[in-house]
Motif scaffolding. Structure first.
Motif, PDB file in Angstrom:
ATOM      1  N   ASP A 196       0.767  -1.143   0.013  1.00  0.00           N
ATOM      2  CA  ASP A 196      -0.054  -0.197   0.084  1.00  0.00           C
ATOM      3  C   ASP A 196       0.804   1.182   0.046  1.00  0.00           C
ATOM      4  O   ASP A 196       0.611   2.353  -0.553  1.00  0.00           O
ATOM      5  CB  ASP A 196      -1.005  -0.017   1.338  1.00  0.00           C
ATOM      6  N   THR A 202       2.012   1.908  -3.249  1.00  0.00           N
ATOM      7  CA  THR A 202       0.954   2.171  -4.199  1.00  0.00           C
ATOM      8  C   THR A 202       0.875   3.773  -4.003  1.00  0.00           C
ATOM      9  O   THR A 202       0.651   4.606  -5.130  1.00  0.00           O
ATOM     10  CB  THR A 202      -0.373   1.481  -4.039  1.00  0.00           C
ATOM     11  N   GLY A 261     -10.137   2.290   1.943  1.00  0.00           N
ATOM     12  CA  GLY A 261     -10.107   2.831   0.720  1.00  0.00           C
ATOM     13  C   GLY A 261      -9.297   2.555  -0.348  1.00  0.00           C
ATOM     14  O   GLY A 261      -9.299   2.864  -1.601  1.00  0.00           O
ATOM     15  N   SER A 262      -8.402   1.562  -0.084  1.00  0.00           N
ATOM     16  CA  SER A 262      -7.361   1.004  -0.998  1.00  0.00           C
ATOM     17  C   SER A 262      -7.506  -0.085  -1.608  1.00  0.00           C
ATOM     18  O   SER A 262      -8.193  -0.751  -1.014  1.00  0.00           O
ATOM     19  CB  SER A 262      -6.026   1.287  -0.631  1.00  0.00           C
ATOM     20  N   ALA A 263      -6.816  -0.515  -2.748  1.00  0.00           N
ATOM     21  CA  ALA A 263      -6.989  -1.870  -3.332  1.00  0.00           C
ATOM     22  C   ALA A 263      -6.507  -2.864  -2.407  1.00  0.00           C
ATOM     23  O   ALA A 263      -7.120  -3.829  -2.244  1.00  0.00           O
ATOM     24  CB  ALA A 263      -6.294  -1.750  -4.641  1.00  0.00           C
ATOM     25  N   SER A 296      -6.785  -2.889   0.833  1.00  0.00           N
ATOM     26  CA  SER A 296      -7.654  -3.014   1.806  1.00  0.00           C
ATOM     27  C   SER A 296      -8.789  -4.054   1.261  1.00  0.00           C
ATOM     28  O   SER A 296      -9.623  -4.438   2.420  1.00  0.00           O
ATOM     29  CB  SER A 296      -8.328  -1.725   2.540  1.00  0.00           C
ATOM     30  N   SER A 315     -11.793   0.555  -3.827  1.00  0.00           N
ATOM     31  CA  SER A 315     -10.602   1.524  -4.401  1.00  0.00           C
ATOM     32  C   SER A 315     -11.387   2.437  -5.553  1.00  0.00           C
ATOM     33  O   SER A 315     -10.408   2.950  -6.363  1.00  0.00           O
ATOM     34  CB  SER A 315      -9.370   0.901  -4.737  1.00  0.00           C
ATOM     35  N   MET A 319      -9.653   7.308   1.025  1.00  0.00           N
ATOM     36  CA  MET A 319      -8.376   6.548   1.214  1.00  0.00           C
ATOM     37  C   MET A 319      -7.664   7.635   2.117  1.00  0.00           C
ATOM     38  O   MET A 319      -7.090   6.909   3.228  1.00  0.00           O
ATOM     39  CB  MET A 319      -8.096   6.027  -0.042  1.00  0.00           C
ATOM     40  N   SER A 356      -9.774   6.503  -7.928  1.00  0.00           N
ATOM     41  CA  SER A 356      -8.424   6.213  -7.212  1.00  0.00           C
ATOM     42  C   SER A 356      -7.453   7.139  -7.691  1.00  0.00           C
ATOM     43  O   SER A 356      -6.508   7.499  -7.126  1.00  0.00           O
ATOM     44  CB  SER A 356      -8.165   4.846  -7.195  1.00  0.00           C
ATOM     45  N   HIS A 376      -4.087   5.038  -9.064  1.00  0.00           N
ATOM     46  CA  HIS A 376      -4.500   4.083 -10.164  1.00  0.00           C
ATOM     47  C   HIS A 376      -3.520   4.148 -11.258  1.00  0.00           C
ATOM     48  O   HIS A 376      -2.586   4.840 -11.387  1.00  0.00           O
ATOM     49  CB  HIS A 376      -5.744   4.643 -10.852  1.00  0.00           C
TER      50      HIS A 376
END
Length: 401
Positions: free
Chosen positions: A94, A97, A285-287, A289, A317, A323, A374, A378
């Motif tokens: 994360d 990212t 809120g993140s991918a 998660s 996300s 996020m 995102s 993204h």
């Protein structure tokens, strides 16, 4: 020397094609490797930053900012680990990212500076022109012969996305080409920009159309000398852009009270109000998660919302600012906004006017998109990091001529 330059140009062309087509092809199993292009570039960007620091040291005037940011990052990494919402692997993924947009900017800046490419290769500009014409022919074939599936219809017209995984990604890819050609193409520029604008409109993505209004406003005011007329045109463009987007804002945030986006925004504020520092990396809120399902969704009772559940996390996300707020609280929100303001100031200090507009438009698009997708984290952000990184490098080299 000419042979060397050709090889260097070829390196840039390969990088361009990797980042542009990776977005379109990554959902095809044969090209699944493309899913990791943005992370690879981001990690190499971090390596370049470290190499630059080791080689040249840290300039005194920048040391305090690097030190402060390093302390903040270290705090949130330790804080995330101590909370145990996510494991160490998810926290690191994360983290990568979150920083990839900025480290990718440095990657492209470093590459262009090291290759000493002061101007975009003509071969690459020609290729982009060809891509635009091919996409336009495919668009005509889509509406006349249905060569691609019509997944969505708006206003009685099929929405355009060609072979891309979704409409937003296609629209943003077209905008990337639009900004690129604005800066680097000198032949048939109005024709090409018009063709791209036509295709963007037919994706029927309100954010993209709103950006298009602002983009053309900048094209017009660039030719005008009167500051008052420039201000009027830009103000009208902003009002029109808001008007074009307002229906979607009302739809997602007012009419559908339990939409994933609406819920993510509301819950992120609840999190920040109860826990000023948020729940750390990979928590909300993140991918990541969703991949390693975060207990935060259960704690706040939103694990039953469509797209936010453990069995269907497809919308987790779908936003950016929730996020930031949910994971890092209000301090994280303020820090991220300050970083963006710093980047805007850096962009506006560019010497070359066209380079400045290219970088500014790239950042504006991501900011517009950040309220409903995102955006900065993204994979598509890599394309606009390319334009900003190349812009910084090119502007610096041109000022030395």
């Amino acid at each position: 020397m000419k042979i060397k330059n050709k090889y260097l140009d070829f390196v840039l062309i390969i990088i361009f094609n990797l980042i542009f087509f990776s977005i379109a092809l990554q959902d095809f199993s044969f090209f699944s490797f493309f899913k990791f292009i943005d992370e690879i570039i981001a990690l190499i960007g971090v390596l370049f930053i470290l190499l630059e620091i080791i080689k040249n040291g840290i300039q005194i005037k920048r040391f305090k900012y690097i030190l402060v940011l390093s302390i903040i990052v270290l705090f949130y990494l330790i804080y995330s680990y101590v909370l145990e919402i996510q494991g160490l692997f998810s926290i690191i993924i994360d983290f990568i990212t979150l920083i990839k947009f900025f480290s990718s900017i440095y990657f492209f800046y470093y590459i262009i500076k090291k290759l000493q490419i002061k101007y975009m290769p003509n071969l690459l500009v020609s290729e982009v022109r060809i891509i635009v014409y091919i996409y336009f022919l495919l668009t005509i074939a889509f509406y006349l012969f249905n060569i691609f599936p019509a997944y969505e219809i708006r206003y009685g017209i099929k929405c355009l996305r060609l072979f891309y995984p979704n409409y937003t990604v296609f629209a943003n890819s077209l905008i990337f080409l639009l900004i690129f050609l604005y800066k680097y193409n000198n032949k048939s520029i109005i024709i090409l920009l018009t063709i791209l604008s036509f295709m963007i409109v037919f994706t029927f993505r309100s954010k993209s159309i709103a950006f298009l209004v602002i983009f053309w406003a900048f094209i017009v005011i660039e030719k005008l000398k009167s500051k008052s007329v420039q201000f009027i045109i830009l103000s009208c463009a902003l009002i029109l852009a808001i008007y074009l987007s307002i229906d979607k804002i009302i739809f997602y945030f007012i009419e559908i009270d339990d939409s994933a986006r609406n819920v993510l925004y509301k819950t992120s504020i609840q999190i920040a109000n109860s826990n000023i520092f948020g729940y750390g990396f990979g928590s909300f809120g993140s991918a990541q998660s969703g991949i390693s399902y975060s207990i935060v969704y259960t704690i706040y009772g939103i694990d039953n919302i469509y797209g936010l559940s453990i069995n269907n996390s497809s919308f987790i996300s779908d936003t950016f600012w929730p996020m930031i707020i949910g994971q890092f609280g209000y301090p994280g929100l303020i820090i991220y906004i300050l970083i963006l303001i710093s980047l805007i100031k850096k962009i506006l200090s560019a010497y070359n006017k066209k380079i400045k507009i290219m970088m500014f438009m790239s950042l504006i698009l991501l900011i517009i998109n950040s309220f409903a997708e995102s955006s900065f984290v993204h994979p598509m952000s890599i394309m606009f990091a390319f334009l900003i990184g190349v812009g910084f490098a090119e502007d610096k080299m041109q000022t030395r001529i």
